[in-house]
Enzyme design. Structure first.
Site, PDB file in Angstrom:
ATOM      1  N   ASP A 288       9.393 -12.453  -1.249  1.00  0.00           N
ATOM      2  CA  ASP A 288       9.869 -13.282  -0.457  1.00  0.00           C
ATOM      3  C   ASP A 288       9.681 -13.033   1.018  1.00  0.00           C
ATOM      4  OD1 ASP A 288      11.939 -14.869   1.126  1.00  0.00           O
ATOM      5  OD2 ASP A 288      13.440 -13.300   0.789  1.00  0.00           O
ATOM      6  N   ILE A 289       8.572 -13.896   1.404  1.00  0.00           N
ATOM      7  CA  ILE A 289       8.092 -13.760   2.726  1.00  0.00           C
ATOM      8  C   ILE A 289       8.964 -14.465   3.831  1.00  0.00           C
ATOM      9  CG2 ILE A 289       5.785 -13.910   4.340  1.00  0.00           C
ATOM     10  CD1 ILE A 289       4.335 -14.345   1.465  1.00  0.00           C
ATOM     11  N   GLY A 290       9.886 -13.742   4.620  1.00  0.00           N
ATOM     12  CA  GLY A 290      10.753 -14.475   5.365  1.00  0.00           C
ATOM     13  C   GLY A 290      10.456 -14.175   6.638  1.00  0.00           C
TER      14      GLY A 290
ATOM     15  N   ALA B 116      10.834 -10.081   7.482  1.00  0.00           N
ATOM     16  CA  ALA B 116      10.019  -9.112   6.665  1.00  0.00           C
ATOM     17  C   ALA B 116       9.706  -9.997   5.192  1.00  0.00           C
ATOM     18  CB  ALA B 116      10.880  -7.955   6.369  1.00  0.00           C
TER      19      ALA B 116
ATOM     20  N   LYS C 203       9.865  -9.244   1.617  1.00  0.00           N
ATOM     21  CA  LYS C 203      10.497  -8.401   0.588  1.00  0.00           C
ATOM     22  C   LYS C 203      10.249  -8.639  -0.894  1.00  0.00           C
ATOM     23  CE  LYS C 203      14.689  -7.279   0.747  1.00  0.00           C
ATOM     24  NZ  LYS C 203      16.255  -7.339   0.614  1.00  0.00           N
TER      25      LYS C 203
ATOM     26  N   ASP D 260      14.133 -19.712  -0.035  1.00  0.00           N
ATOM     27  CA  ASP D 260      15.352 -18.548   0.078  1.00  0.00           C
ATOM     28  C   ASP D 260      16.479 -19.448  -0.394  1.00  0.00           C
ATOM     29  OD1 ASP D 260      14.989 -20.152   2.199  1.00  0.00           O
ATOM     30  OD2 ASP D 260      15.522 -18.224   3.796  1.00  0.00           O
TER      31      ASP D 260
END
Length: 246
Positions: free
Chosen positions: A7-9, A12, A14, A96
């Site tokens: 999960d490229i937010g 960060a 994750k 997300d």
């Protein structure tokens, strides 16, 4: 089967490593090379990459020769998902938000669910009958404090208070700093409680699932029974990956 999701937010990147349907390990990586090392160590068979903060292709390219199965790059409105999507603009729906909804629908099948993802932004999304209906997006806690400093001439730039200070934060601030903290933090809590209350009036059997980096702050401040699962997005991304690789 060993699988890996990323999960490229905005804050960060994750990752979650799954053995079967169980989350065996989670953490964060800063570069595609670090992701490659995680995938090699885990011996990941399939990987799903989802980004709300830029292209995922560099991360996917780093996995060449490491992953034995599929590398799925999530594309909003195109990648198949295990729940229906009633959003009017599915191509603009962040991975997300949809992943969190998919995770909640998997955990609480058949129940109306509001997913509160408290991260960079605070998202409150409604899932009914395995359908993502929609919801709301608002500034997260840090963003609220930053915006007050950025858009005014004299308000200071504040960091989030410690856990103990936040727990003792009064409703009525007695100086500029505590007034700003009350407005940002207590205001966010009142906002989320308002959304949940309204949704509960519409759906009496409503379940509330709380996730995200600031979930701990909201956990004791939300009214009524809630489920807390900080890794909900990773779980949902795993369900999407399984849906795509069988």
């Amino acid at each position: 089967m060993t699988t890996l999701v990323l999960d490229i937010g905005n804050t960060a990147a994750k990752y979650g490593c799954f053995r079967g349907s169980a989350l065996a390990e989670s953490g964060s990586v800063a570069t595609p090379a670090e992701l490659r090392a995680v995938a090699e160590q885990a011996k990941a068979e399939h990987v799903l990459l989802a980004s709300v903060a830029g292209p995922a292709e560099p991360w996917a390219n780093a996995l060449g020769g490491v992953v034995s199965g599929k590398v799925v790059v999530y594309e909003s409105g195109k990648t198949p998902v295990p729940i229906a999507n009633a959003y009017a603009t599915p191509h603009t729906l962040g991975a997300d938000r949809l992943a969190a909804a998919a995770g909640a629908a998997y955990l609480l099948p058949g129940r109306p669910v509001v997913v509160i993802d408290a991260g960079t932004c605070i998202k409150c999304d409604l899932v009914l009958n395995n359908i993502f209906v929609g919801g709301s997006i608002a500034p997260g806690l840090r963003m609220r404090l930053q915006a007050m400093h950025h858009y005014t001439g004299r308000l200071p730039e504040l960091l989030l208070p410690s856990t103990s200070e936040a727990a003792a934060l009064a409703l009525c601030g007695t100086d500029t700093r505590t007034a700003m903290l009350s407005g940002a933090l207590n205001g966010a809590v009142a906002e989320v409680n308002g959304f949940v209350s309204s949704y509960r009036q519409q759906h009496p059997n409503l379940a509330v699932v709380l996730a995200g980096g600031d979930a701990a702050f909201f956990e004791s401040r939300l009214k009524g029974h809630i489920f807390v699962l900080t890794e909900l997005v990773l779980l949902g991304l795993h369900r999407i990956l399984v849906h795509n690789v069988g």
